[in-house]
Design an enzyme around this catalytic site. Structure first.
Site, PDB file in Angstrom:
ATOM      1  N   CYS A   2       0.823  -1.216   0.000  1.00 14.01           N
ATOM      2  CA  CYS A   2       0.000   0.000   0.000  1.00 14.01           C
ATOM      3  C   CYS A   2       0.857   1.267   0.000  1.00 14.01           C
ATOM      4  O   CYS A   2       1.938   1.294   0.575  1.00 14.01           O
ATOM      5  CB  CYS A   2      -0.883   0.038   1.232  1.00 14.01           C
ATOM      6  SG  CYS A   2      -1.841  -1.454   1.453  1.00 14.01           S
ATOM      7  N   ARG A  27       4.596   0.819  -6.194  1.00 17.37           N
ATOM      8  CA  ARG A  27       4.632  -0.049  -5.019  1.00 17.37           C
ATOM      9  C   ARG A  27       3.700  -1.244  -5.197  1.00 17.37           C
ATOM     10  O   ARG A  27       3.832  -2.242  -4.506  1.00 17.37           O
ATOM     11  CB  ARG A  27       4.214   0.749  -3.774  1.00 17.37           C
ATOM     12  CG  ARG A  27       5.214   1.828  -3.383  1.00 17.37           C
ATOM     13  CD  ARG A  27       4.671   2.669  -2.257  1.00 17.37           C
ATOM     14  NE  ARG A  27       4.506   1.938  -1.029  1.00 17.37           N
ATOM     15  CZ  ARG A  27       5.451   1.731  -0.128  1.00 17.37           C
ATOM     16  NH1 ARG A  27       6.647   2.233  -0.314  1.00 17.37           N
ATOM     17  NH2 ARG A  27       5.218   1.038   0.970  1.00 17.37           N
ATOM     18  N   TRP A  77      -3.103  -2.588  -1.571  1.00 17.02           N
ATOM     19  CA  TRP A  77      -2.689  -3.907  -2.068  1.00 17.02           C
ATOM     20  C   TRP A  77      -3.372  -4.892  -1.131  1.00 17.02           C
ATOM     21  O   TRP A  77      -2.991  -5.032   0.025  1.00 17.02           O
ATOM     22  CB  TRP A  77      -1.175  -4.019  -1.990  1.00 17.02           C
ATOM     23  CG  TRP A  77      -0.585  -5.210  -2.689  1.00 17.02           C
ATOM     24  CD1 TRP A  77      -0.289  -5.328  -4.012  1.00 17.02           C
ATOM     25  CD2 TRP A  77      -0.189  -6.447  -2.077  1.00 17.02           C
ATOM     26  NE1 TRP A  77       0.259  -6.569  -4.264  1.00 17.02           N
ATOM     27  CE2 TRP A  77       0.337  -7.274  -3.095  1.00 17.02           C
ATOM     28  CE3 TRP A  77      -0.218  -6.946  -0.778  1.00 17.02           C
ATOM     29  CZ2 TRP A  77       0.813  -8.553  -2.856  1.00 17.02           C
ATOM     30  CZ3 TRP A  77       0.261  -8.225  -0.544  1.00 17.02           C
ATOM     31  CH2 TRP A  77       0.764  -9.015  -1.578  1.00 17.02           C
ATOM     32  N   ASN A 103      -1.163   1.037   6.080  1.00 16.60           N
ATOM     33  CA  ASN A 103      -0.293   0.108   5.369  1.00 16.60           C
ATOM     34  C   ASN A 103       0.228  -0.887   6.392  1.00 16.60           C
ATOM     35  O   ASN A 103       0.737  -0.474   7.425  1.00 16.60           O
ATOM     36  CB  ASN A 103       0.862   0.881   4.717  1.00 16.60           C
ATOM     37  CG  ASN A 103       1.897  -0.028   4.081  1.00 16.60           C
ATOM     38  OD1 ASN A 103       1.651  -1.208   3.843  1.00 16.60           O
ATOM     39  ND2 ASN A 103       3.070   0.517   3.812  1.00 16.60           N
ATOM     40  N   GLY A 104       0.078  -2.176   6.133  1.00 16.72           N
ATOM     41  CA  GLY A 104       0.549  -3.196   7.073  1.00 16.72           C
ATOM     42  C   GLY A 104      -0.553  -4.193   7.344  1.00 16.72           C
ATOM     43  O   GLY A 104      -1.516  -4.300   6.587  1.00 16.72           O
ATOM     44  N   GLU A 488      18.282 -14.689 -11.588  1.00 13.33           N
ATOM     45  CA  GLU A 488      17.789 -13.336 -11.853  1.00 13.33           C
ATOM     46  C   GLU A 488      17.096 -13.276 -13.225  1.00 13.33           C
ATOM     47  O   GLU A 488      16.042 -12.659 -13.371  1.00 13.33           O
ATOM     48  CB  GLU A 488      18.955 -12.338 -11.747  1.00 13.33           C
ATOM     49  CG  GLU A 488      18.615 -10.887 -12.011  1.00 13.33           C
ATOM     50  CD  GLU A 488      17.544 -10.305 -11.104  1.00 13.33           C
ATOM     51  OE1 GLU A 488      17.044 -10.984 -10.193  1.00 13.33           O
ATOM     52  OE2 GLU A 488      17.179  -9.143 -11.331  1.00 13.33           O
ATOM     53  N   LYS A 492      13.157 -12.301 -13.574  1.00 13.34           N
ATOM     54  CA  LYS A 492      12.692 -11.143 -14.350  1.00 13.34           C
ATOM     55  C   LYS A 492      11.572 -11.566 -15.297  1.00 13.34           C
ATOM     56  O   LYS A 492      10.572 -10.874 -15.437  1.00 13.34           O
ATOM     57  CB  LYS A 492      13.839 -10.512 -15.160  1.00 13.34           C
ATOM     58  CG  LYS A 492      14.860  -9.747 -14.351  1.00 13.34           C
ATOM     59  CD  LYS A 492      14.393  -8.422 -13.805  1.00 13.34           C
ATOM     60  CE  LYS A 492      13.880  -8.448 -12.413  1.00 13.34           C
ATOM     61  NZ  LYS A 492      14.713  -8.477 -11.277  1.00 13.34           N
ATOM     62  N   GLU A 495       8.386 -12.214 -13.303  1.00  9.08           N
ATOM     63  CA  GLU A 495       7.799 -10.995 -12.749  1.00  9.08           C
ATOM     64  C   GLU A 495       7.065 -10.164 -13.786  1.00  9.08           C
ATOM     65  O   GLU A 495       5.964  -9.711 -13.548  1.00  9.08           O
ATOM     66  CB  GLU A 495       8.907 -10.096 -12.165  1.00  9.08           C
ATOM     67  CG  GLU A 495       9.450 -10.538 -10.854  1.00  9.08           C
ATOM     68  CD  GLU A 495      10.389  -9.489 -10.291  1.00  9.08           C
ATOM     69  OE1 GLU A 495      11.468  -9.273 -10.875  1.00  9.08           O
ATOM     70  OE2 GLU A 495      10.052  -8.871  -9.268  1.00  9.08           O
ATOM     71  N   HIS A 511      19.287 -34.257 -13.496  1.00 11.13           N
ATOM     72  CA  HIS A 511      18.792 -34.890 -12.266  1.00 11.13           C
ATOM     73  C   HIS A 511      17.287 -34.701 -12.099  1.00 11.13           C
ATOM     74  O   HIS A 511      16.757 -34.824 -11.004  1.00 11.13           O
ATOM     75  CB  HIS A 511      19.555 -34.341 -11.052  1.00 11.13           C
ATOM     76  CG  HIS A 511      21.011 -34.675 -11.104  1.00 11.13           C
ATOM     77  ND1 HIS A 511      21.476 -35.966 -10.919  1.00 11.13           N
ATOM     78  CD2 HIS A 511      22.105 -33.927 -11.387  1.00 11.13           C
ATOM     79  CE1 HIS A 511      22.799 -35.977 -11.068  1.00 11.13           C
ATOM     80  NE2 HIS A 511      23.198 -34.746 -11.358  1.00 11.13           N
ATOM     81  N   LYS A 610       6.603  -3.235  -4.819  1.00 15.31           N
ATOM     82  CA  LYS A 610       8.028  -2.880  -4.846  1.00 15.31           C
ATOM     83  C   LYS A 610       8.683  -3.101  -3.480  1.00 15.31           C
ATOM     84  O   LYS A 610       9.785  -3.620  -3.397  1.00 15.31           O
ATOM     85  CB  LYS A 610       8.171  -1.415  -5.283  1.00 15.31           C
ATOM     86  CG  LYS A 610       9.594  -0.918  -5.404  1.00 15.31           C
ATOM     87  CD  LYS A 610      10.263  -1.437  -6.643  1.00 15.31           C
ATOM     88  CE  LYS A 610      11.687  -0.925  -6.793  1.00 15.31           C
ATOM     89  NZ  LYS A 610      12.436  -1.730  -7.767  1.00 15.31           N
TER      90      LYS A 610
HETATM   91  C1  AGP Z   1      12.972  -7.927  -7.756  1.00 13.23           C
HETATM   92  O1  AGP Z   1      12.706  -7.655  -9.087  1.00 13.23           O
HETATM   93  C2  AGP Z   1      11.791  -7.995  -6.894  1.00 13.23           C
HETATM   94  N1  AGP Z   1      11.010  -6.830  -7.001  1.00 13.23           N
HETATM   95  C3  AGP Z   1      12.009  -8.542  -5.493  1.00 13.23           C
HETATM   96  O2  AGP Z   1      12.470  -9.847  -5.620  1.00 13.23           O
HETATM   97  C4  AGP Z   1      12.944  -7.757  -4.556  1.00 13.23           C
HETATM   98  O3  AGP Z   1      14.268  -7.876  -4.954  1.00 13.23           O
HETATM   99  C5  AGP Z   1      12.746  -8.281  -3.125  1.00 13.23           C
HETATM  100  O4  AGP Z   1      11.430  -8.055  -2.733  1.00 13.23           O
HETATM  101  C6  AGP Z   1      13.706  -7.675  -2.123  1.00 13.23           C
HETATM  102  O5  AGP Z   1      13.523  -6.301  -2.019  1.00 13.23           O
HETATM  103  P1  AGP Z   1      14.572  -5.365  -1.289  1.00 13.23           P
HETATM  104  O6  AGP Z   1      15.843  -5.419  -2.049  1.00 13.23           O
HETATM  105  O7  AGP Z   1      13.938  -4.012  -1.298  1.00 13.23           O
HETATM  106  O8  AGP Z   1      14.753  -5.906   0.096  1.00 13.23           O
END
Ligand code: AGP
Length: 615
Positions: A2, A27, A77, A103-104, A488, A492, A495, A511, A610
């Site tokens: 949020c 976010r 969110w 938020n939380g 990574e 990507k 995501e 395996h 985010k």
């Molecule tokens: C990466 O593309 C993601 N958005 C996610 O995996 C991110 O790296 C993870 O949530 C950790 O976030 P931070 O580096 O802000 O702790």
């Protein structure tokens, strides 16, 4: 997660709040709302969907509402309760006295709710937040309209994580905020006060920001911010100056923030190297503030993080091992570390990596390590973030604000800084040879130019992405220094393109996962020209024998690799340990162009946030 924006000033609040919400859209959210304090009432507008739709609805309000000079806004969110207008924030108490955004997660909301319902209070939403809102209205009444006492009593009742921002109907130009576990930042620009979840929402007004501490409250009015502890004691707080340019948080000529941020990586590397080049240099020593001689007593190094940041720690672990195998080094996932019986204490150094500095699991892991007496260091991109304030020694990564939900340039900033940190620590320990030091520094210095040359070949990567965007799924394979990159690259694609993509150490394919391969699954293999080239190429052949189309990322001049691929991308040569700095860029661009071909919402992928501020 949020996003919150609040304004108490002299100008019309609606536009300022909508702008603040827009700047925090990245976010991640599914609905949005705004409450404006008009002459004698609070007008509440909510939508399911985008902030632009909220703005449209707000523009239809009558002039007296549009002129309101105090208000709070929110992007939700969903956690408790479906994505509906009713469940969207702001929430109002049954008597209309309190209006609140959150938020939380309020963990004891069920208990609070049934207690309040037994007193005859009617709830209208399915959210955990409404319990806080209704309870606050009751407490405000009980304390005869004393906001500070009511807020203290509320925070004492709530369990879980919260950033709360509140307006009371009978306090026309005032906003109250409380923070525990979820980030909140406040600011005063001389004529108005603001609050937000994320500093980037406030940079156009001021760069001097007050990051709320754990268990801290603030009241905002046009004449300034007043801070209090949860027990109501007054606090004096100094603003932190955030040296970010608000233009850095704009998209400029680019279609997406993610593409802009991928392109900024050579600059991120340049800045990182300039700031910390000489391995035992003053800047690194000053930021770390590690006493001389400490490394003599360190037997164990733990790198701890989540998501992409955890892949950055794998890069660091590999580099450390390649330079000195006499130290016990591990890369740990924070959400696991916090619940394991991890070793710690005075002979352990833990490095917590988080671009946002707000990730709930990484923060919890750092708190655990502190209780064990472990020496803790944080690496974060956000000055003033919770991790920066809670961990004694912080080194800031120099990526600037990152808006795209998918981390790109912050990952580059992290691996740059972590490489230099590893070299610094080993030099302190006396185990970094002069030869390795010179070799790696030389290699690091040449990276920005090499990275730039890769960016200039975007067309090639775009064509590959367009060709393979119809694949049923992807496997990313590689060995040793390439393994973090396979993870990574696969993350990507998941995501932003929502495509099934797996990462495997190349030797692991046979395996089990090789059973999945056929002509519909594409293999992306990272095969730099190192001592492991032949081994990885054998694994590639095993995939090709199962009809999987194969894209190779190989070293320039390695013509022999051509025979092992359906498509190949040659990338510049560098020191073996530094290959992640080169191999990363094609993987990011590949995911970006696959997602673009598929018409995905690249900067705001579905279901993602985010900053992951809940565990
Ligand atoms: C990466 O593309 C993601 N958005 C996610 O995996 C991110 O790296 C993870 O949530 C950790 O976030 P931070 O580096 O802000 O702790």
């Amino acid at each position: 997660m949020c996003g919150i924006m609040g304004y108490a000033g002299k100008k019309p609040a609606a536009g300022i709040i909508i702008d603040g919400l827009k700047r925090q859209e990245y976010r991640g959210y599914d609905s949005a709302g705004i409450a404006l304090r008009c002459d004698s009432e609070i007008v509440n507008v909510k939508v399911v969907g985008r902030v632009s739709e909220l703005a449209r609805k707000v523009s239809e309000l009558p002039p007296e509402s549009a002129g309101a000079i105090t208000g709070i806004g929110h992007t939700r969110w969903a956690t408790h309760g479906g994505v509906t207008e009713t469940n969207a924030h702001p929430h109002e108490s049954a008597d209309g006295m309190t209006v609140l955004v959150h938020n939380g997660i309020i963990e004891n909301s069920r208990e609070l709710r049934s207690n309040l319902e037994s007193k005859g209070i009617k709830f209208v939403t399915e959210t955990d937040t409404e319990a806080a809102c209704q309870l606050l209205a009751l407490l405000y009444k009980d304390y005869g309209g004393d906001a500070l006492r009511a807020m203290s009593a509320l925070t004492a009742e709530l369990r879980g994580a919260f950033a709360l921002v509140i307006m009371f109907l009978d306090r026309p130009n005032e906003i109250w905020c409380a923070r525990k576990g979820s980030p909140l930042v406040a600011a005063f620009d001389g004529g108005a006060c603001y609050c937000a979840s994320d500093p980037t929402a406030l940079l156009r007004y001021t760069h001097d920001l007050f990051f709320l501490e754990e268990e801290e409250m603030v009241s905002l009015t046009p004449s300034g911010c007043k801070f209090f502890g949860f027990e109501g004691q007054k606090r004096i707080k100094k603003a932190i100056h955030l040296n970010w340019d608000s233009v850095m948080a704009d998209k400029g000529q680019y279609e997406h923030f993610m593409r802009k941020e991928i392109g900024e990586q050579p600059d991120v590397m340049r800045l990182t190297i300039e700031a910390h080049t000489i391995v035992a240099n003053v800047a690194m020593r000053k930021s770390l503030n590690i006493p001389r001689g400490l490394m003599d007593s360190i037997r164990r190094i733990q790198f701890v993080a989540c998501g992409t940041s955890s892949y950055a720690t794998l890069v660091a672990k590999n580099i450390m091992e390649s330079l000195d195998n006499g130290i016990d080094v591990s890369a740990e996932i924070a959400s696991e570390y916090r619940y394991r019986n991890v070793p710690g204490g005075g002979d352990t150094l833990a490095v917590f990596v988080s671009q946002s500095g707000e990730t709930a699991d990484t923060l919890a892991a750092a708190r655990l390590a502190k209780t064990l007496g472990t020496h803790c260091v944080a690496i974060t991109n956000v000055r003033g973030s919770t991790i920066d304030r809670e961990v004694e020694h912080t080194v800031l990564s120099l990526a600037g604000p990152e808006i795209g939900v998918a981390a790109t340039k912050t990952f580059m900033g992290q691996i740059g800084l972590l490489t230099l940190l590893v070299m610094f620590l080993l030099k302190e320990k006396g185990s970094l040879s002069a030869g390795d030091e010179a070799r790696l520094i030389g290699g690091l210095r040449s990276l920005p130019t090499l990275q730039q040359s890769l960016l200039e070949r975007e067309g090639e990567i775009k064509s590959l992405a367009e060709k393979y965007a119809g694949s049923k799924g992807f496997f990313f394979i590689g060995r040793r220094e390439c393994v973090p990159l396979t993870m990574e690259g696969a993350l990507k694609l998941k995501e932003i393109a929502y495509l099934p993509s797996e990462a495997y150490a190349a030797g692991e394919m046979k395996h089990g996962p090789i059973a999945m391969l056929d002509e519909h699954l594409t293999v992306v293999a990272l095969v730099p020209d190192t001592d492991l080239r032949e081994k990885t190429l054998s694994n590639v052949e095993e995939c090709r024998a199962r009809n999987a189309p194969t894209i190779l990322i190989a070293s320039e001049g390695d013509e022999g690799a051509l025979a092992h691929a359906d498509d190949i991308l040659f990338v510049p040569r560098t020191e073996p340990e530094l290959f992640p700095f080169i191999g990363l860029i094609p993987l990011q661009l590949f995911a970006y162009h696959v997602a673009r071909t598929l018409g995905r919402d690249i900067d705001m992928p579905r279901n993602l946030a985010k900053s992951v501020t809940v565990e």
